[in-house]
Design a protein around this motif. Structure first.
Motif, mmCIF file in Angstrom:
data_model
loop_
_atom_site.group_PDB
_atom_site.id
_atom_site.type_symbol
_atom_site.label_atom_id
_atom_site.label_comp_id
_atom_site.label_asym_id
_atom_site.label_seq_id
_atom_site.Cartn_x
_atom_site.Cartn_y
_atom_site.Cartn_z
ATOM 1 N N PRO A 162 55.321 46.416 31.780
ATOM 2 C CA PRO A 162 54.857 46.312 33.229
ATOM 3 C C PRO A 162 55.301 47.629 34.213
ATOM 4 C CG PRO A 162 55.451 44.005 32.536
ATOM 5 C CD PRO A 162 55.918 45.112 31.248
ATOM 6 N N ALA A 208 47.787 44.488 30.523
ATOM 7 C CA ALA A 208 47.349 43.456 31.396
ATOM 8 C C ALA A 208 48.027 43.629 33.011
ATOM 9 C CB ALA A 208 48.072 42.064 30.827
ATOM 10 N N TRP A 209 49.213 44.446 32.913
ATOM 11 C CA TRP A 209 49.904 44.659 34.357
ATOM 12 C C TRP A 209 48.922 45.518 35.009
ATOM 13 C CZ3 TRP A 209 50.876 50.007 34.552
ATOM 14 C CH2 TRP A 209 51.207 50.801 33.296
ATOM 15 N N LYS A 211 45.757 45.056 35.653
ATOM 16 C CA LYS A 211 44.740 44.059 36.036
ATOM 17 C C LYS A 211 45.100 43.390 37.191
ATOM 18 C CE LYS A 211 41.820 42.458 33.127
ATOM 19 N NZ LYS A 211 41.580 41.346 32.062
ATOM 20 N N THR A 212 44.178 42.967 38.089
ATOM 21 C CA THR A 212 44.432 41.952 39.194
ATOM 22 C C THR A 212 44.767 40.562 38.812
ATOM 23 O OG1 THR A 212 41.922 41.505 39.043
ATOM 24 C CG2 THR A 212 42.434 43.168 40.616
ATOM 25 N N ASN A 213 44.593 40.267 37.714
ATOM 26 C CA ASN A 213 45.170 38.935 37.185
ATOM 27 C C ASN A 213 46.170 38.856 36.103
ATOM 28 O OD1 ASN A 213 43.468 39.807 34.994
ATOM 29 N ND2 ASN A 213 42.651 37.992 34.463
ATOM 30 N N GLY A 214 46.662 40.044 35.967
ATOM 31 C CA GLY A 214 47.849 40.261 35.158
ATOM 32 C C GLY A 214 47.780 39.738 33.611
#
Ligand code: NAG
Ligand code: NAG
Length: 518
Positions: A162, A208-209, A211-214
């Protein structure tokens, strides 16, 4: 092992010639569906015999597969000076030329490689030869997911640290080294000297980090501050693959971007067309140029026909973005072969941008007890009818989804099990070549990169569908299918300048590739 079989498949209406159709050895197995699979092992497999067009223009070569008997059987036929006007009439019009073909193939998913890796070295070689070798079906254009997809055993990216916006921790995954690169490299060796093989990458999700939703999955989009880092992620992917000896010909910008607007079960990322337009213009396009990758093709959409032409149009109407984008990628899901005019209208809006089908697959056929019914002819026919529809509406090729799955139709970390042209039976160290495999071969083996789609006229499309191509050495390639449960007579004129006709009875549920010298 079955012996060499001889069957009479075609009967010429004109003259008295009865054709003997010889086909290569297929070790048949049935699973309760309407047709059969051919079982291959490391020591035996049904490769294709050579199939050239005859140099004498009075003859043609015909390669046939049908529901009940043949698998890429090669034979020849004689042209007649008389047109059989009682049958379906097909004329090839060489004066109207459409798109130049890019290729046919499938996807090197993690699941494909996981299944291949379960086989012995000898059986792996039979499988890869079946798809890529000169005696196989000579795939020429293959897709590779950039990191994980639903056909992986876990969601992952190439940088799952992240906040690592400089991508210091970027690295290819174990899956690339075990399940993708070795088989892609072997495929390149198998085609070497005979034909061309191109690869394009498609991401299912950014890290994933970013993106807005993680999350890799669910509903979310790329954070605005990640537009730059994510462009570098693409550059690093291309460079990592090239360093491994696997050149990347192109990329799509996102697999199925509209799924990311829902609470989607597997890896995805939502992109509006406007965000794609601006991101390509300000980030991805310049990043490719700066890295020296300006010849790497950029394809947009990578989603269903229903989003044509609006989604690519919103991207391509910007003249700056237009310069960076090469093509429009389309998936078959939801089209049911309806509204193909959307392909034509998209082509007409942007004639310099190619259209390419980049993903299609069938769900599993099952019996009443939920057992998988391998060997479906219907699945092969579904492929062929869609390919014929697409290539007669400007698609420059057709790329299947997973090349190889297991007996369950996986693995898939979200249990999204589907069908595939080749199914691996790891317990027996064998694999099954389904009718879909041969359906792909009727195109990939004969319609080659650089061939040009030409206009054809057909008097009745209710039973017979057809597409026609011209090769640089003046070979006319015709692919046609009889969808009906009955014999259908056809009369095909391959060259409008010569009154010679291929008059044939086409057996029920059969598929043919014809090669003519003109
Ligand atoms: C997304 O994946 C996680 C596992 O990583 C799972 O728990 C979750 O249910 C998935 N989301 C959806 C919408 O299916
Ligand atoms: C198709 O024609 C062949 C040969 O003429 C014949 O044996 C066969 O029964 C016919 N099939 C059907 C479904 O009519």
């Amino acid at each position: 092992m079955a012996g060499r079989l001889q069957v009479t498949l075609l009967q010429l209406v004109w003259g008295t010639v009865l054709l003997q159709l010889a086909y290569a050895q297929c070790n048949r197995a049935t699973f309760g569906s309407d047709s059969f699979v051919c079982v291959c092992s490391g020591s035996s497999c049904d490769y294709m015999s050579d199939a050239q067009r005859p140099n004498d223009p009075s003859y043609f070569t015909i390669v046939s597969t049908d529901r009940d008997n043949a698998r890429l059987g090669v034979d020849s036929g004689l042209l007649s000076p008389t047109q059989n006007t009682n049958g379906v009439i097909i004329n090839v019009d060489l004066s109207v030329r459409y798109q130049t073909m890019i290729g046919f193939g499938g996807a090197f998913t993690d699941s494909t490689g996981i299944n291949v890796a379960k086989l012995s070295a000898e059986t792996q070689e039979s499988l890869l030869r079946s798809y890529f070798a000169p005696e196989g079906i000579r795939y020429s254009l293959c897709r590779v997911p950039i990191a994980g997809s639903d056909f992986s055993t876990r969601p992952y990216s190439y940088d799952d640290v992240p906040g690592d916006v400089n991508l210091d921790n970027f690295a290819l995954a174990e899956e690339d080294y075990l399940y993708k690169l070795p088989f892609m490299k072997r495929a390149l060796e198998l085609v070497s000297g005979t034909s061309d093989l191109k690869f394009f990458g498609s991401p299912w999700a950014p890290p994933a980090w970013m993106k807005t939703n993680g999350m890799a999955n669910g509903s979310g989009s790329l954070l605005p501050e990640m537009w730059g880092p994510y462009s570098n992620y693409f550059v690093k992917f291309i460079s990592a693959y090239q360093n491994e000896g696997v050149p990347i010909w192109g990329v799509t910008t996102q697999n199925e971007p509209m799924t990311g607007f829902y609470d989607w079960p597997w890896n995805t990322c939502a992109w509006t067309a406007e965000d794609q337009r601006d991101w390509i213009k300000t980030n991805l396009g310049p990043a490719f140029v700066n890295a020296g990758y300006d010849d790497v093709k950029i394809m947009v959409l990578d989603h269903n026909r229903e989003f044509l032409p609006d989604y690519p149009a919103a991207i391509l109407t910007d003249p700056e973005t237009y310069k960076y984008v090469d093509g429009i990628a389309v998936h078959w899901y939801s089209d049911n072969n309806d509204y193909p005019d959307r392909l034509t209208s998209t082509h007409d809006l942007f004639p310099d941008k190619f259209l390419l089908y980049t993903e299609s697959c069938n769900g599993l056929a099952k019996d009443g007890n939920g057992n998988n019914q391998f060997g479906s002819w219907q699945h092969a026919q579904d492929y062929v009818v869609n390919i014929l529809d697409d290539v007669t509406h400007y698609s420059t090729g057709w790329v299947d989804w997973n090349m190889v799955l297991d007996m369950q139709g996986g693995p898939s970390w979200v249990s999204n099990f589907v069908d595939s042209p080749i199914i691996v039976n790891a317990a027996e160290d064998t694999f099954y070549k389904q009718p879909m495999f041969y359906a792909m071969g009727h195109f990939s083996r004969f319609v080659l990169p650089g061939d040009v789609a030409v206009r054809r006229w057909i008097s009745d499309e209710s039973k017979i569908r057809v597409a026609t191509f011209l090769q640089s050495d003046n070979t006319v390639v015709v692919v046609l299918i009889n969808m009906a449960e009955e014999n259908v007579s056809i009369s095909l004129q391959p060259n409008p300048a010569v009154d010679m006709y291929a008059n044939m009875e086409i057996p029920p549920k059969s598929l043919h590739t014809l090669l003519f010298a003109i």
